[in-house]
Design a protein around this motif. Sequence first.
Motif, mmCIF file in Angstrom:
data_model
loop_
_atom_site.group_PDB
_atom_site.id
_atom_site.type_symbol
_atom_site.label_atom_id
_atom_site.label_comp_id
_atom_site.label_asym_id
_atom_site.label_seq_id
_atom_site.Cartn_x
_atom_site.Cartn_y
_atom_site.Cartn_z
ATOM 1 N N THR A 157 0.756 9.633 7.069
ATOM 2 C CA THR A 157 -0.584 9.283 7.533
ATOM 3 C C THR A 157 -0.534 8.430 8.801
ATOM 4 O OG1 THR A 157 -0.644 7.229 6.279
ATOM 5 C CG2 THR A 157 -1.382 9.229 5.130
ATOM 6 N N ALA A 176 0.845 -1.187 0.000
ATOM 7 C CA ALA A 176 0.000 0.000 0.000
ATOM 8 C C ALA A 176 0.882 1.240 0.000
ATOM 9 C CB ALA A 176 -0.892 -0.010 1.241
ATOM 10 N N THR A 192 7.822 7.015 4.111
ATOM 11 C CA THR A 192 8.766 5.920 4.316
ATOM 12 C C THR A 192 8.969 5.178 3.006
ATOM 13 O OG1 THR A 192 8.105 5.614 6.612
ATOM 14 C CG2 THR A 192 9.155 3.739 5.526
#
Lengths: 280, 800
Positions: free
Chosen positions: A106, A28, A34
Amino acid sequence: MITSSYGFAAPRTAREAAALLARHGGMALAGGQTLVAELATGEAAPPFLVDLGRIESLRGIEPRGGSVRIGAMTTLAELAAHRAVPPVLATAARNVPDPLVRNRATVGGSLRPSGRASDLAPALLALGATVHVTGADSAVTLPAEEYLARSPAGVLSAVDVPVPGPADGCAVARFADRPARPPLCAVAVRATFAGDRLGACRIGVSAGGPAQRPTLLERSLERGGDASPDTVRGRCAEFVSAAGFATDGAASADYRAHLVRTLVVRAFDRIAARRVRDGG
Amino acid sequence: MPDRVLGAALKAREDVGQLRGQATYVADLAPPGAAHMAIAGSEQAHALIRGIDTSAAEAMQGVLAVVTAADLDGVLMPLPCIWVPGGTESHFPPHPYGVPGARPVLAGDRVRYVGDPVAAVVAETPEQAARAAAALRVEYEPLPVVLRADEAVRDGAPQLHDTVPGNLNARWTCGDREAADAAIEAAEVVVELDIVNQRTVNSPIEPRGCVGAYDPRTEEYTLWASTQSPHNHRFLLAALVLGIPFTKLRVIAPTVGGSFGTKGYLYPDMALVLHLAKVTGRPVKWSDSRRGLMTSTVQGRDQRQHATLAGTRDGRMTAVKCVAHANLGAYPSTIGPGVATALMGRSITGMYDFQAGFCEVTAAFTNTVPLGAQRGSGRAEAMFMLERLVDRFADEIGMDRAEVRRRNLVPADAFPYDNGLGWTYDSGDYAAALDRALEIAGHGAGTAERRAEARARGRRLGVGIAGYVAVCGVGPSTRMSKEGMLGGTWESANLRVHPTGEMTLTIGSSSTGQSHETVFAQIIADEFGVDPATVEVAHSDTGGSPYGQGTYGSRSFSVGGPAALAAARTLKAKIVRTAAAMFGVAEDDVVYADGAVGVPGDPERTKTFAEMAMVLWYDWDLPRDVEATLDATSYFDPPDFNYPFGVHIAEVEIDEETGAVEVTRYTAVNDVGRIGNPLVVRGQFEGSILHGVSQALMEEARYGDDGRLLDPDLRSYRLPHAADVPFFQLDQTVTPTPHNELGAKGAGEVATVPAAAAIGNAVCDALGVAHLDMPYTPEKVWRALAADRGASTGKEATRS
Ligand SMILES: Cc1cc2nc3c(=O)[nH]c(=O)nc-3n(C[C@H](O)[C@H](O)[C@H](O)COP(=O)(O)OP(=O)(O)OC[C@H]3O[C@@H](n4cnc5c(N)ncnc54)[C@H](O)[C@@H]3O)c2cc1C
């Protein structure tokens, strides 16, 4: 430069995303803070990327009785600014010093283990958050500590964060080797008081290092001690041993353990100071 | 605001485009038809190459060419080293033209560091090139690895170069060994330190890049590169690497995003893009990445020093001696060997008047990235060592650290002052700088109060003083040749006045962030009394410009500036001569002032600068001996170096629980002679100080035992953020140099020179330790605190 080739999709629902991830063995893509660096270095080279950016259901912050539901694609900047978010969690988000990162990173991405210490994870652990995971054809809800320990497959869709009550004192503390850098260690404490006595405590710890995942220390302080700094200091030394920490290029295990102890004490000091100030 | 343009704090005109992202860097260039190059670097720190299989890479989509060392034999010569410091021993890898040399453009039978280029690939896209480079199969036979200079010169150490026995590049000395040893032998007090001045990754904000083009019709090559020395690179690449006529290579540097010394070097990629442009018939572009920079670009510092200082109980310092090992990395970089020896060694006396000084540097090759300059290079390593020693000495004799310094300063009436190690200091008032710094820093009683107050907050306060003298303004060409520099080190300027009165000044030095376009315009505008906006400053293109040497050693303003001033003065004299002829008066009756030339008090016989430009452009009715137009070229070769100096005082607080070091105030008094633009110079001071603070507190190029960098990108290699910029208290004294008409000394890097030393002294003061090596990371400091605590509990235990 990203030289690997990969398939790409930007589905509209979490279920579709989970199905794509399962089918292609993909990863995802949330805020990319990152992952994009890992793609560029070759540390991550998934055959398929599933962009979660178009999935409406992963967005939004919504109070629900005694808790708040926070969509996985909520950015740290949104988290830091929202009224319904428990202040300690908003502070944890704000503690990520780089505004560019806060604008992209997020909540969902922050709960995947990365070998680096996280500001957000300890706060979610201490608050007792639960995590909703959407699979290709199932959905599970599990405590944050379990999610962090196992990183199950699927799309993390939301976290439910219990709102601390009037008897709770909460604080985060972090240490970075330079002020504007990611933390070497971060902790969060939620302490429940019964009058002057300290009741249950949840301490979230993220200390970084290879294979070091944020963990919850719950068993201690609960035995109903007083909340004086000395007691807290003593107890910390009891349960934070160097054994659980990693040595790597950034820090040694015993320094990490020392920092965690120091930070837990600092968090308790902050809680105590606030209680004095608020006359609580 | 001074009424003169020179010396005014004008905002830098180049900043706007750069801050808005409108400036063009090499990576922004997109010549039509450009192909892209990737370089395959060695995976091994030291190995023999048994074979390279290029077949898979050659067959990949989009690949246009793959070259290895075998393809370059006789085509590209090795990259020469042009600073050969000499010494009692001096060994280099060979260059076919007999110059000292050298590193191969691509490694042939052996690789010597991780990242050592072994092959280059050109493809249609950067991604295709990178993928093909990754698909090369290199068969290595690993060899033992050596990473430290002192270990490299020991018996039995792995050998890197056949022509360099014992990996010894140079054993270099300066000063008087016998006198220094005798003074140390006879001294009442001797202090010694072993210091590791750690290696750092040079990190300009723009990684390097280049584009090569070849025109088969004219046989002319063009190189666009992020270089700080376009003219010098043209000379070296044409004459010593490509072996082509000088006229067939043009070098252009577009906007360069910082350099700190790294971009004055020749790199394999520059030669490769030129050669491969010819091979493929396409412009070839190479852009480095941040991760790539970590092994593609020269690194800085890296010295191990054994340092000794001798003196008397009453505070007189008599001798200083340093025996150092300098780690040059795997190959001699373009000027690396000189930086590590002469720039360091001759500088070790700093501001102090010693009776004797001696320095020996053993420079050695190791399996690490080649070493080069880094802002303040050599001098910063010397000053860290010296100023740490001075603190040790003061502590040893129980004298105030500021007082010890004051007693030993070179006195203001001693200039020119021969430091005994090869430098002749030009001018200075060191005591004035020290006094001013102590005053601004609130040194004395205030410090003690702050110390106690910090202690109450669980923090230890430390104060560190460091003075410096930093040789700058490279340099007198003949003198530099004696230092082993292959090349002139003068500077040039061409000033051309257009018919409208606007001007173009073309300079030989290149801006990599020093605001040349603003400051050089100030020199010219000031001389003519005109608006600096009318002066355009061009640089960094060898096509049609006078030769120059580039920007390094803080030389642009103090060596290039006088050339520009001389060109302006030549034209001014011509204007006066022409005006006198036009007005029919003697030259002595004509005065140039406030942007106009004429007979004083006679408006009829007065013309503005722009009017004179037009007169000389039309060339009507002028005397036969006045040539048309205003156009002059000047060269300046300074009579000697210049020597900026100053005193910095750092105050730090250490968190006793975590070991974190915070720089709570930073006072700096710098003297760089006369200043062309105080705003620009302040920017250089702040950046320079941060550079030194950064080495002291966070930076370190750590290598694993296998020769791989442990922190290969900025996720773990620490560079300062805005939040690390200390609270500055800056001031200056102004002591002009006699060596140039501007009275200017170097300013671009000098404030780096004492900064790490000031922090080091402050941290050691706070900790109460004799010495701690940089970088002062929290964990290292925490360990030092823990040791201290252990020691004091130990003491108490014995007492009770
Ligand atoms: C310069 C910089 C500074 C930083 N400083 C700090 C700091 O001070 N403190 C701190 O705590 N962190 C810091 N970080 C780390 C940052 O917080 C994380 O990179 C970020 O939170 C990751 O979230 P993301 O949305 O960007 O995830 P991505 O990078 O997109 O993804 C990260 C991982 O999570 C997975 N993932 C993402 N979302 C989901 C989902 N909904 N379901 C399942 N899997 C998912 C991805 O597949 C990937 O494996 C910093 C990062 C950078 C680049």
